[in-house]
Design a protein around this motif. Structure first.
Motif, PDB file in Angstrom:
ATOM      1  N   LEU A 194       0.834  -1.197   0.000  1.00  0.00           N
ATOM      2  CA  LEU A 194       0.000   0.000   0.000  1.00  0.00           C
ATOM      3  C   LEU A 194       0.871   1.250   0.000  1.00  0.00           C
ATOM      4  CD1 LEU A 194      -2.907   1.069   0.153  1.00  0.00           C
ATOM      5  CD2 LEU A 194      -2.670   1.072   2.644  1.00  0.00           C
ATOM      6  N   ASP A 195       0.657   2.117  -0.976  1.00  0.00           N
ATOM      7  CA  ASP A 195       1.435   3.337  -1.151  1.00  0.00           C
ATOM      8  C   ASP A 195       0.651   4.521  -0.593  1.00  0.00           C
ATOM      9  OD1 ASP A 195       3.168   5.294  -1.987  1.00  0.00           O
ATOM     10  OD2 ASP A 195       2.425   5.316  -4.041  1.00  0.00           O
ATOM     11  N   ILE A 196       1.201   5.173   0.430  1.00  0.00           N
ATOM     12  CA  ILE A 196       0.524   6.305   1.052  1.00  0.00           C
ATOM     13  C   ILE A 196       1.409   7.537   0.915  1.00  0.00           C
ATOM     14  CG2 ILE A 196      -0.544   7.196   3.161  1.00  0.00           C
ATOM     15  CD1 ILE A 196      -0.722   4.310   4.152  1.00  0.00           C
ATOM     16  N   SER A 197       0.956   8.538   0.179  1.00  0.00           N
ATOM     17  CA  SER A 197       1.745   9.751  -0.005  1.00  0.00           C
ATOM     18  C   SER A 197       1.741  10.584   1.282  1.00  0.00           C
ATOM     19  CB  SER A 197       1.169  10.580  -1.155  1.00  0.00           C
ATOM     20  OG  SER A 197      -0.021  11.244  -0.745  1.00  0.00           O
ATOM     21  N   PRO A 198       2.728  11.470   1.454  1.00  0.00           N
ATOM     22  CA  PRO A 198       2.747  12.322   2.651  1.00  0.00           C
ATOM     23  C   PRO A 198       1.475  13.148   2.814  1.00  0.00           C
ATOM     24  CG  PRO A 198       4.878  12.391   1.554  1.00  0.00           C
ATOM     25  CD  PRO A 198       3.949  11.643   0.630  1.00  0.00           C
ATOM     26  N   VAL A 199       0.932  13.669   1.701  1.00  0.00           N
ATOM     27  CA  VAL A 199      -0.282  14.486   1.795  1.00  0.00           C
ATOM     28  C   VAL A 199      -1.466  13.624   2.216  1.00  0.00           C
ATOM     29  CG1 VAL A 199      -1.886  15.963   0.522  1.00  0.00           C
ATOM     30  CG2 VAL A 199       0.571  16.144   0.102  1.00  0.00           C
ATOM     31  N   THR A 200      -1.561  12.420   1.666  1.00  0.00           N
ATOM     32  CA  THR A 200      -2.640  11.510   2.067  1.00  0.00           C
ATOM     33  C   THR A 200      -2.528  11.178   3.546  1.00  0.00           C
ATOM     34  OG1 THR A 200      -2.694  10.528  -0.144  1.00  0.00           O
ATOM     35  CG2 THR A 200      -3.724   9.280   1.638  1.00  0.00           C
ATOM     36  N   GLN A 201      -1.312  10.927   4.011  1.00  0.00           N
ATOM     37  CA  GLN A 201      -1.096  10.596   5.417  1.00  0.00           C
ATOM     38  C   GLN A 201      -1.497  11.753   6.323  1.00  0.00           C
ATOM     39  OE1 GLN A 201       0.171   7.374   6.558  1.00  0.00           O
ATOM     40  NE2 GLN A 201      -0.997   8.317   8.203  1.00  0.00           N
ATOM     41  N   MET A 202      -1.131  12.973   5.928  1.00  0.00           N
ATOM     42  CA  MET A 202      -1.476  14.136   6.749  1.00  0.00           C
ATOM     43  C   MET A 202      -2.985  14.326   6.828  1.00  0.00           C
ATOM     44  SD  MET A 202       1.463  17.036   6.020  1.00  0.00           S
ATOM     45  CE  MET A 202       1.857  16.695   4.304  1.00  0.00           C
ATOM     46  N   MET A 203      -3.660  14.179   5.707  1.00  0.00           N
ATOM     47  CA  MET A 203      -5.115  14.322   5.718  1.00  0.00           C
ATOM     48  C   MET A 203      -5.777  13.193   6.496  1.00  0.00           C
ATOM     49  SD  MET A 203      -6.221  15.831   2.018  1.00  0.00           S
ATOM     50  CE  MET A 203      -5.845  17.542   1.614  1.00  0.00           C
ATOM     51  N   ASN A 204      -5.227  11.998   6.383  1.00  0.00           N
ATOM     52  CA  ASN A 204      -5.785  10.872   7.118  1.00  0.00           C
ATOM     53  C   ASN A 204      -5.629  11.063   8.623  1.00  0.00           C
ATOM     54  OD1 ASN A 204      -5.128   7.680   8.124  1.00  0.00           O
ATOM     55  ND2 ASN A 204      -6.959   8.026   6.891  1.00  0.00           N
ATOM     56  N   SER A 205      -4.540  11.699   9.036  1.00  0.00           N
ATOM     57  CA  SER A 205      -4.337  11.937  10.472  1.00  0.00           C
ATOM     58  C   SER A 205      -5.399  12.870  11.021  1.00  0.00           C
ATOM     59  CB  SER A 205      -2.938  12.518  10.718  1.00  0.00           C
ATOM     60  OG  SER A 205      -2.849  13.859  10.265  1.00  0.00           O
ATOM     61  N   LEU A 206      -5.897  13.790  10.202  1.00  0.00           N
ATOM     62  CA  LEU A 206      -6.984  14.675  10.643  1.00  0.00           C
ATOM     63  C   LEU A 206      -8.244  13.870  10.902  1.00  0.00           C
ATOM     64  CD1 LEU A 206      -6.540  17.641   8.148  1.00  0.00           C
ATOM     65  CD2 LEU A 206      -5.884  17.589  10.561  1.00  0.00           C
ATOM     66  N   ARG A 207      -8.514  12.907  10.033  1.00  0.00           N
ATOM     67  CA  ARG A 207      -9.686  12.045  10.222  1.00  0.00           C
ATOM     68  C   ARG A 207      -9.552  11.241  11.516  1.00  0.00           C
ATOM     69  NH1 ARG A 207     -13.408   9.379   6.754  1.00  0.00           N
ATOM     70  NH2 ARG A 207     -12.350  10.224   4.913  1.00  0.00           N
ATOM     71  N   VAL A 208      -8.378  10.676  11.728  1.00  0.00           N
ATOM     72  CA  VAL A 208      -8.157   9.864  12.936  1.00  0.00           C
ATOM     73  C   VAL A 208      -8.320  10.703  14.175  1.00  0.00           C
ATOM     74  CG1 VAL A 208      -6.450   8.528  14.220  1.00  0.00           C
ATOM     75  CG2 VAL A 208      -6.670   8.214  11.746  1.00  0.00           C
ATOM     76  N   GLU A 209      -7.730  11.919  14.168  1.00  0.00           N
ATOM     77  CA  GLU A 209      -7.843  12.805  15.331  1.00  0.00           C
ATOM     78  C   GLU A 209      -9.298  13.191  15.572  1.00  0.00           C
ATOM     79  OE1 GLU A 209      -5.275  15.975  14.275  1.00  0.00           O
ATOM     80  OE2 GLU A 209      -3.457  14.754  14.399  1.00  0.00           O
ATOM     81  N   ASP A 210     -10.041  13.462  14.503  1.00  0.00           N
ATOM     82  CA  ASP A 210     -11.449  13.835  14.626  1.00  0.00           C
ATOM     83  C   ASP A 210     -12.265  12.666  15.163  1.00  0.00           C
ATOM     84  OD1 ASP A 210     -13.631  15.803  14.074  1.00  0.00           O
ATOM     85  OD2 ASP A 210     -14.314  14.185  12.773  1.00  0.00           O
ATOM     86  N   ASP A 211     -11.979  11.454  14.683  1.00  0.00           N
ATOM     87  CA  ASP A 211     -12.718  10.271  15.133  1.00  0.00           C
ATOM     88  C   ASP A 211     -12.506  10.026  16.626  1.00  0.00           C
ATOM     89  OD1 ASP A 211     -13.691   9.880  12.632  1.00  0.00           O
ATOM     90  OD2 ASP A 211     -12.288   8.292  12.081  1.00  0.00           O
ATOM     91  N   ARG A 212     -11.326  10.380  17.101  1.00  0.00           N
ATOM     92  CA  ARG A 212     -11.000  10.168  18.516  1.00  0.00           C
ATOM     93  C   ARG A 212     -11.581  11.255  19.406  1.00  0.00           C
ATOM     94  NH1 ARG A 212      -4.627   8.492  17.681  1.00  0.00           N
ATOM     95  NH2 ARG A 212      -5.001   6.369  16.881  1.00  0.00           N
ATOM     96  N   GLY A 213     -12.183  12.258  18.766  1.00  0.00           N
ATOM     97  CA  GLY A 213     -12.828  13.313  19.539  1.00  0.00           C
ATOM     98  C   GLY A 213     -11.906  14.446  19.911  1.00  0.00           C
TER      99      GLY A 213
END
Length: 213
Positions: A194-213
């Motif tokens: 699985l290839d994850i670009s730095p920009v994809t990773q940064m945006m995904n971290s926002l989702r994870v942080e939001d999901d955690r409240g």
């Protein structure tokens, strides 16, 4: 997934340059009278980075600058990532956690016609391959014909058996946590890590942080 039986397999994916169908290099989608140079600017990129990248906006802009991308290239990558690539990653992660039988792909093949137009692997670019309708013929070559044959075989096998596979019988890698792989549809079709670009990773971290409240 209420009402969705757990044994129903899933095939999902996206193209590498989804947004280029809507942000065309030669003109604005639906607004042919608008000069692209007035829209695809550093200011537009900065605004969209703040809107889509949140606290990572500066890091995203720094990444694009280090990659020597034009404002247009960066803008299309940013929007492709926000609307398609990051959601595809989140889907991969969720299905892996759930243990659902699923298969992820990314279409990256650029036909001669798509390269000339600058659209690259744009939104829906894989559809003509899937249905064997590579027209006009001057936009495609023998490599595209091979990719088309491979895609038709994979989709047919997925519908018939629940497992997409290559013409030689090699099954596409399934989604899982321990060995995250997906299928890349380029000049040939093959499974990769699985290839994850730095920009994809940064945006995904926002989702994870939001999901955690």
């Amino acid at each position: 997934f209420s009402g969705w039986p757990a044994d129903v397999p899933v095939l999902f994916g996206c193209t590498q340059n989804e947004a280029r169908l809507f942000l065309k290099p030669t003109g604005i989608y639906g607004e042919p009278e608008t000069d692209p140079a007035q829209v695809y600017t550093k200011q537009t990129l900065a605004h969209m980075a703040r809107a889509l990248g949140g606290e990572h906006a500066d890091d995203i802009l720094a990444y694009f600058a280090s990659a020597n991308l034009t404002s247009y290239e960066a803008l299309t990558e940013l929007i492709t990532t926000a609307i398609w690539l990051e959601p595809a990653l989140a889907t991969f992660q969720r299905f892996a956690e759930m243990g659902r039988t699923s298969y992820a792909y990314r279409f990256t093949r650029v036909s001669p016609g798509a390269r000339r137009s600058g659209l690259l692997a744009y939104h829906s670019a894989e559809i003509p391959y899937l249905f064997g309708s590579l027209i006009p013929t001057e936009n495609y070559d023998e490599v595209d014909t091979g990719v088309s044959n491979a895609l038709q075989h994979a989709w047919t096998e997925f519908a018939r058996t629940g497992v997409p596979s290559s013409p030689d019988g090699t099954p596409w890698p399934g989604v899982n946590e321990s060995n995250p792989q997906f299928t890349v549809i380029a000049d040939r079709v093959q499974g990769r890590l699985l290839d994850i670009s730095p920009v994809t990773q940064m945006m995904n971290s926002l989702r994870v942080e939001d999901d955690r409240g």
